[in-house]
Enzyme design. Structure first.
Site, mmCIF file in Angstrom:
data_model
loop_
_atom_site.group_PDB
_atom_site.id
_atom_site.type_symbol
_atom_site.label_atom_id
_atom_site.label_comp_id
_atom_site.label_asym_id
_atom_site.label_seq_id
_atom_site.Cartn_x
_atom_site.Cartn_y
_atom_site.Cartn_z
ATOM 1 N N ASN A 9 0.870 -1.187 0.000
ATOM 2 C CA ASN A 9 0.000 0.000 0.000
ATOM 3 C C ASN A 9 0.902 1.231 0.000
ATOM 4 O OD1 ASN A 9 -1.861 2.007 0.435
ATOM 5 N ND2 ASN A 9 -2.287 1.439 2.562
ATOM 6 N N LYS A 11 0.150 4.267 -0.289
ATOM 7 C CA LYS A 11 -0.485 5.475 0.264
ATOM 8 C C LYS A 11 -0.215 6.658 -0.680
ATOM 9 C CE LYS A 11 0.114 3.467 4.788
ATOM 10 N NZ LYS A 11 0.066 3.652 6.221
ATOM 11 N N HIS A 96 -9.523 1.186 4.739
ATOM 12 C CA HIS A 96 -8.258 1.322 5.467
ATOM 13 C C HIS A 96 -8.485 2.243 6.672
ATOM 14 C CE1 HIS A 96 -4.159 2.516 6.409
ATOM 15 N NE2 HIS A 96 -3.770 1.429 5.775
ATOM 16 N N GLU A 98 -6.840 4.605 7.844
ATOM 17 C CA GLU A 98 -6.626 6.033 7.561
ATOM 18 C C GLU A 98 -7.858 6.636 6.897
ATOM 19 O OE1 GLU A 98 -2.899 5.675 5.482
ATOM 20 O OE2 GLU A 98 -1.910 5.152 7.370
ATOM 21 N N GLU A 168 -5.636 -5.180 10.530
ATOM 22 C CA GLU A 168 -4.630 -4.143 10.754
ATOM 23 C C GLU A 168 -4.936 -3.407 12.063
ATOM 24 O OE1 GLU A 168 -2.533 -2.903 6.942
ATOM 25 O OE2 GLU A 168 -4.288 -1.634 7.117
ATOM 26 N N GLY A 174 2.167 2.069 10.952
ATOM 27 C CA GLY A 174 3.121 3.170 10.850
ATOM 28 C C GLY A 174 3.809 3.514 12.161
ATOM 29 N N SER A 214 3.141 -2.319 10.477
ATOM 30 C CA SER A 214 4.594 -2.336 10.732
ATOM 31 C C SER A 214 5.253 -3.661 10.364
ATOM 32 C CB SER A 214 4.888 -1.962 12.196
ATOM 33 O OG SER A 214 4.466 -0.632 12.441
HETATM 34 C C1 PEP Z 1 -0.897 0.163 6.186
HETATM 35 O O1 PEP Z 1 -0.997 1.374 6.094
HETATM 36 O O2 PEP Z 1 -1.753 -0.578 5.695
HETATM 37 C C2 PEP Z 1 0.250 -0.358 6.894
HETATM 38 C C3 PEP Z 1 0.212 -1.608 7.253
HETATM 39 O O3 PEP Z 1 1.280 0.514 7.132
HETATM 40 P P1 PEP Z 1 2.668 0.144 7.847
HETATM 41 O O4 PEP Z 1 3.180 -1.128 7.247
HETATM 42 O O5 PEP Z 1 3.557 1.307 7.557
HETATM 43 O O6 PEP Z 1 2.373 -0.016 9.295
#
Ligand code: PEP
Length: 256
Positions: A9, A11, A96, A98, A168, A174, A214
């Protein structure tokens, strides 16, 4: 046996030319393998150049990060499922955290987006996950179940064949603080049992449940070693071709 799926992803990162350069670099680092599916989800503006850089019938699929549920109309700034299909997308990320937290997405709109994606033959990757406060209050299962109910209500067994769930935890996205394999496995098992109760064991057994939050080349080995975890939704680590390629290679060699 479910084929592992690794989704990058991006973003709001990488212009069209940066996307093409990244993909050329990534392709040199990877060997195609039927042992894992790979999806890249660039921003809308880079989908076309990413598709060209991947080339026709690439073993790596293209995905989008969001869509609108209507097929067309007066929705300034939005993009429909058919627009994404025409650009070569096969997958779309829906709900997601976000989008939920920063853009006010709710389960009702997420459900409409899932249906719009399915109607156009796009495979939705539906994100669910608890906040830190919910985890600390021991409400992880109920938070995830509410999101699953909201996003999946009314879908048929046939619909669910192409749906992927991404677990998630919001506190892991993040932050550099991934869930432990044990924490992720416990939630993945409860998601699969939710699917079993709501639909049936065939549907539950066929559905891919990814972990996101992460994920790095360092923790991917342990996460992907579990039979409960069918792959990863990767944010930060997917922006670097070396780290993303390493995660893909771990998925390609697991359960070999
Ligand atoms: C995400 O935004 O879906 C995500 C998993 O980000 P990160 O790997 O940076 O935590």
């Amino acid at each position: 046996m479910r084929t592992p799926l690794i989704v990058g992803n991006w973003k709001m990162n990488k212009t069209a030319s940066e996307a093409a350069a990244f993909i050329r670099d990534l392709l040199e680092r990877l060997t195609p393998s039927p042992k894992a599916d790979v999806v890249l989800a660039p921003p809308f503006t880079s989908l076309e150049s990413a598709g060209k850089a991947l080339g026709p019938s690439s073993w790596i699929s293209l995905g989008a990060q969001n869509l609108h549920w209507d097929p067309q109309g007066s929705f300034t700034g939005e993009v429909s499922a058919s627009m994404l299909r025409e650009l070569g997308c096969r997958y779309v990320i829906v709900g997601h955290s976000e989008r939920r937290l920063l853009f006010g997405e709710r389960d009702e709109t997420i459900q409409k987006k899932v249906r719009a994606a399915l109607a156009q033959g796009l495979a939705p990757i539906i994100c669910v996950g608890e906040s830190l406060a919910e985890r600390e209050a021991d409400k992880t299962k109920s938070a995830v179940t509410t999101q699953l109910n909201g996003g999946l209500a009314g879908l048929t067994q046939q619909d669910l064949v192409t749906v992927t769930i991404a677990y998630e935890p919001v506190w892991a996205i993040g932050t550099g603080r991934a869930a432990t394999t044990e924490q992720a496995v416990a939630v993945h098992r409860s998601i699969r049992s939710f699917m079993e109760t709501g639909w049936n064991s065939t549907t539950a057994a066929a559905m891919r449940i990814l972990y996101g939050g992460s994920v790095t080349p360092q923790n991917a080995e342990s996460l992907l070693a579990s039979e409960a975890i069918d792959g990863a939704l990767v944010g930060g680590a997917c922006l670097n071709p070396d780290s993303f390629a390493r995660i893909v290679r771990i998925a390609q060699t697991r359960r070999a």
